[in-house]
Design a protein around this motif. Structure first.
Motif, PDB file in Angstrom:
ATOM      1  N   ARG A  11       0.865  -1.186   0.000  1.00  0.00           N
ATOM      2  CA  ARG A  11       0.000   0.000   0.000  1.00  0.00           C
ATOM      3  C   ARG A  11       0.898   1.230   0.000  1.00  0.00           C
ATOM      4  NH1 ARG A  11      -4.879  -0.458   3.578  1.00  0.00           N
ATOM      5  NH2 ARG A  11      -5.540  -1.465   1.629  1.00  0.00           N
ATOM      6  N   GLY A  12       0.620   2.161  -0.883  1.00  0.00           N
ATOM      7  CA  GLY A  12       1.503   3.312  -1.047  1.00  0.00           C
ATOM      8  C   GLY A  12       1.700   4.117   0.216  1.00  0.00           C
ATOM      9  N   ASN A  13       0.601   4.393   0.929  1.00  0.00           N
ATOM     10  CA  ASN A  13       0.719   5.235   2.120  1.00  0.00           C
ATOM     11  C   ASN A  13       1.144   4.459   3.362  1.00  0.00           C
ATOM     12  OD1 ASN A  13      -1.698   3.992   3.053  1.00  0.00           O
ATOM     13  ND2 ASN A  13      -2.951   5.564   2.067  1.00  0.00           N
ATOM     14  N   ARG A  14       1.481   3.196   3.194  1.00  0.00           N
ATOM     15  CA  ARG A  14       2.031   2.389   4.288  1.00  0.00           C
ATOM     16  C   ARG A  14       3.511   2.061   4.053  1.00  0.00           C
ATOM     17  NH1 ARG A  14      -0.773   0.637   9.031  1.00  0.00           N
ATOM     18  NH2 ARG A  14      -2.991   0.649   8.629  1.00  0.00           N
ATOM     19  N   SER A  15       4.050   2.545   2.947  1.00  0.00           N
ATOM     20  CA  SER A  15       5.394   2.146   2.545  1.00  0.00           C
ATOM     21  C   SER A  15       6.452   3.112   3.054  1.00  0.00           C
ATOM     22  CB  SER A  15       5.470   2.070   1.011  1.00  0.00           C
ATOM     23  OG  SER A  15       5.358   3.364   0.449  1.00  0.00           O
ATOM     24  N   LEU A  16       7.668   2.602   3.162  1.00  0.00           N
ATOM     25  CA  LEU A  16       8.819   3.445   3.450  1.00  0.00           C
ATOM     26  C   LEU A  16      10.065   2.811   2.850  1.00  0.00           C
ATOM     27  CD1 LEU A  16      10.583   1.998   5.974  1.00  0.00           C
ATOM     28  CD2 LEU A  16       8.674   2.853   7.298  1.00  0.00           C
ATOM     29  N   LYS A  17      10.990   3.659   2.442  1.00  0.00           N
ATOM     30  CA  LYS A  17      12.273   3.159   1.927  1.00  0.00           C
ATOM     31  C   LYS A  17      13.206   2.956   3.113  1.00  0.00           C
ATOM     32  CE  LYS A  17      16.064   4.007  -1.273  1.00  0.00           C
ATOM     33  NZ  LYS A  17      16.717   4.910  -2.230  1.00  0.00           N
ATOM     34  N   TYR A  18      13.727   1.747   3.240  1.00  0.00           N
ATOM     35  CA  TYR A  18      14.593   1.469   4.371  1.00  0.00           C
ATOM     36  C   TYR A  18      15.999   1.080   3.959  1.00  0.00           C
ATOM     37  CZ  TYR A  18      14.525  -3.628   3.800  1.00  0.00           C
ATOM     38  OH  TYR A  18      14.701  -4.896   3.316  1.00  0.00           O
ATOM     39  N   SER A  19      16.262   0.954   2.657  1.00  0.00           N
ATOM     40  CA  SER A  19      17.612   0.579   2.222  1.00  0.00           C
ATOM     41  C   SER A  19      17.999   1.323   0.950  1.00  0.00           C
ATOM     42  CB  SER A  19      17.718  -0.924   1.972  1.00  0.00           C
ATOM     43  OG  SER A  19      19.011  -1.257   1.471  1.00  0.00           O
ATOM     44  N   ALA A  20      19.186   1.916   0.982  1.00  0.00           N
ATOM     45  CA  ALA A  20      19.753   2.513  -0.223  1.00  0.00           C
ATOM     46  C   ALA A  20      20.751   1.573  -0.867  1.00  0.00           C
ATOM     47  CB  ALA A  20      20.441   3.831   0.135  1.00  0.00           C
ATOM     48  N   LYS A  21      20.874   0.375  -0.307  1.00  0.00           N
ATOM     49  CA  LYS A  21      21.907  -0.567  -0.723  1.00  0.00           C
ATOM     50  C   LYS A  21      21.362  -1.790  -1.437  1.00  0.00           C
ATOM     51  CE  LYS A  21      25.654  -3.296   1.399  1.00  0.00           C
ATOM     52  NZ  LYS A  21      26.325  -3.640   2.685  1.00  0.00           N
ATOM     53  N   TYR A  22      20.208  -2.290  -0.982  1.00  0.00           N
ATOM     54  CA  TYR A  22      19.689  -3.553  -1.501  1.00  0.00           C
ATOM     55  C   TYR A  22      18.543  -3.322  -2.480  1.00  0.00           C
ATOM     56  CZ  TYR A  22      22.420  -5.494   2.334  1.00  0.00           C
ATOM     57  OH  TYR A  22      23.442  -5.811   3.175  1.00  0.00           O
ATOM     58  N   PHE A  23      18.348  -4.292  -3.372  1.00  0.00           N
ATOM     59  CA  PHE A  23      17.202  -4.224  -4.271  1.00  0.00           C
ATOM     60  C   PHE A  23      15.895  -4.248  -3.493  1.00  0.00           C
ATOM     61  CE2 PHE A  23      19.884  -6.305  -7.826  1.00  0.00           C
ATOM     62  CZ  PHE A  23      20.241  -5.058  -8.318  1.00  0.00           C
ATOM     63  N   ASP A  24      15.866  -5.026  -2.428  1.00  0.00           N
ATOM     64  CA  ASP A  24      14.676  -5.094  -1.571  1.00  0.00           C
ATOM     65  C   ASP A  24      14.672  -3.872  -0.662  1.00  0.00           C
ATOM     66  OD1 ASP A  24      12.453  -5.866  -0.192  1.00  0.00           O
ATOM     67  OD2 ASP A  24      13.425  -7.485   0.922  1.00  0.00           O
ATOM     68  N   ALA A  25      14.243  -2.743  -1.213  1.00  0.00           N
ATOM     69  CA  ALA A  25      14.469  -1.446  -0.565  1.00  0.00           C
ATOM     70  C   ALA A  25      13.291  -0.913   0.228  1.00  0.00           C
ATOM     71  CB  ALA A  25      14.863  -0.419  -1.622  1.00  0.00           C
ATOM     72  N   TYR A  26      12.115  -1.524   0.091  1.00  0.00           N
ATOM     73  CA  TYR A  26      10.908  -0.966   0.708  1.00  0.00           C
ATOM     74  C   TYR A  26      10.263  -1.940   1.686  1.00  0.00           C
ATOM     75  CZ  TYR A  26      11.006   3.061  -2.326  1.00  0.00           C
ATOM     76  OH  TYR A  26      11.380   4.229  -2.938  1.00  0.00           O
TER      77      TYR A  26
END
Length: 338
Positions: free
Chosen positions: A160-175
């Motif tokens: 869900r867009g409004n439940r998401s956050l970016k937690y990694s600038a390093k990995y492909f699995d970033a959200y």
């Protein structure tokens, strides 16, 4: 019949390619995306590209750009079955959250995606993110769109867009979506958790509400900081405080006095947590009772990105009658747990 998807390219790494003379990343003409990814010609839907005049780094995407994206969707809402927004990753969760509030009565998929590596890179994640997002944006059953909300797709996960956050600038699995389950995952099959999908109220017709106040300040509390500077900004309309744990802050009279002064000056105070997972619970600890005393507003388990964009949309919006606190604490688009 072939579904029609409008691809809105705003900029970001996904639309970059390396200049082999300089080694720098440069934006390419996204209208030629079909040449970059010939697999797109095999899709069982028609894709039309609408690009921003100048591709933007996501750090340059803000309220005016959110309005531009929302207007494009509004203008072409009846002409397309789904929408895909290509966006830089750093602020994509802000854009997804803002659009979720601006697109009222949405009954078609709006998917956001991007990539960690440029589309021309040998190990890029761009192709999978782009192709699968198009599938989600064109996914219909019995002539009805399966997804009818703003969602974010990244590295095999639909959030869900409004439940998401970016937690990694390093990995492909970033959200991550720490306080709400995944809406779906892609593997051999595209899986959707239909019981988790948001549906707009039946009486709500689609419209774009462009209201976004910029009288919002976000402030992260840290151990040992002084709050005396708050007293010097009495014109702040909405102050979002990111505090410790489930809602704690320094337990002293000075804290209460400064916050009370802000409240007397008419500042709305919203409280969100610094924790990635969990939410605010006033009164759970003694060091959170000050927020009850001053009439602060709980941000529940909203992400910081969501709380900021929701406050921008709700504050002084003529479409919302009544007090700010009443509407801010209402679950408008599935952005908070109730």
């Amino acid at each position: 019949m072939k579904r029609k998807v409008l691809l809105i390219y705003t900029g970001g790494t996904i639309g970059m390619e390396k200049d082999y003379e300089t080694g720098s990343l440069m934006p390419f003409n996204f209208e030629k995306i079909f040449n970059k990814i010939p697999e797109m010609k095999l899709l069982e839907c028609e894709v039309t590209v609408h690009s921003f005049d100048e591709p933007l780094d996501s750090s340059d995407v803000g309220p005016e750009e959110w309005k531009m994206i929302a207007k494009i969707i509004g203008d072409f809402y009846d002409d397309f079955d789904g929408f895909l927004v290509l966006h830089g990753t750093d602020t994509m969760s802000y854009t997804a959250s803002a659009l979720s509030f601006m697109l009222k009565g949405l009954r078609k998929p709006v998917i956001l995606t991007g990539s960690q590596l440029p589309i021309g890179d040998l190990r890029t994640d761009a192709k999978e993110n782009l192709l699968t997002s198009i599938y989600y944006a064109s996914l219909y059953e019995n002539d009805t769109p399966v997804i009818q909300e703003v969602a974010l797709y990244f590295e095999y996960k639909l959030l869900r867009g409004n439940r998401s956050l970016k937690y990694s600038a390093k990995y492909f699995d970033a959200y991550q979506s720490p306080n709400y389950p995944l809406l779906g995952q892609s593997g051999v099959h595209l899986n959707i958790e239909k019981q988790l999908l948001y549906r707009a109220p039946e009486h709500e017709e689609f419209k774009v509400d462009f209201h976004l106040s910029q009288d919002i300040i976000f402030w992260r509390i840290f151990p040992g900081m002084t709050l005396k500077h708050f007293a010097e900004i009495p014109k702040v309309k909405v102050l979002i405080l990111q505090v410790f744990g489930s809602g704690t802050i320094f337990n002293n009279k000075g804290t209460e006095n400064v916050l009370q002064k802000l409240r007397r000056n008419g500042t709305e105070i919203v409280v969100v947590t610094q924790c990635i997972s969990g939410g605010i619970s006033f009164g759970k600890y003694e060091n959170s009772t000050v927020f009850n005393k001053i009439g602060a507003i709980s941000g529940s388990d909203m992400t910081a990105e969501c709380a900021i964009t929701k406050a921008m949309h709700v504050f002084e919006n003529p479409a919302f009658n009544g007090k700010f606190a009443e509407h801010f604490t209402e679950n408008l688009r599935g952005e908070m747990s109730v």
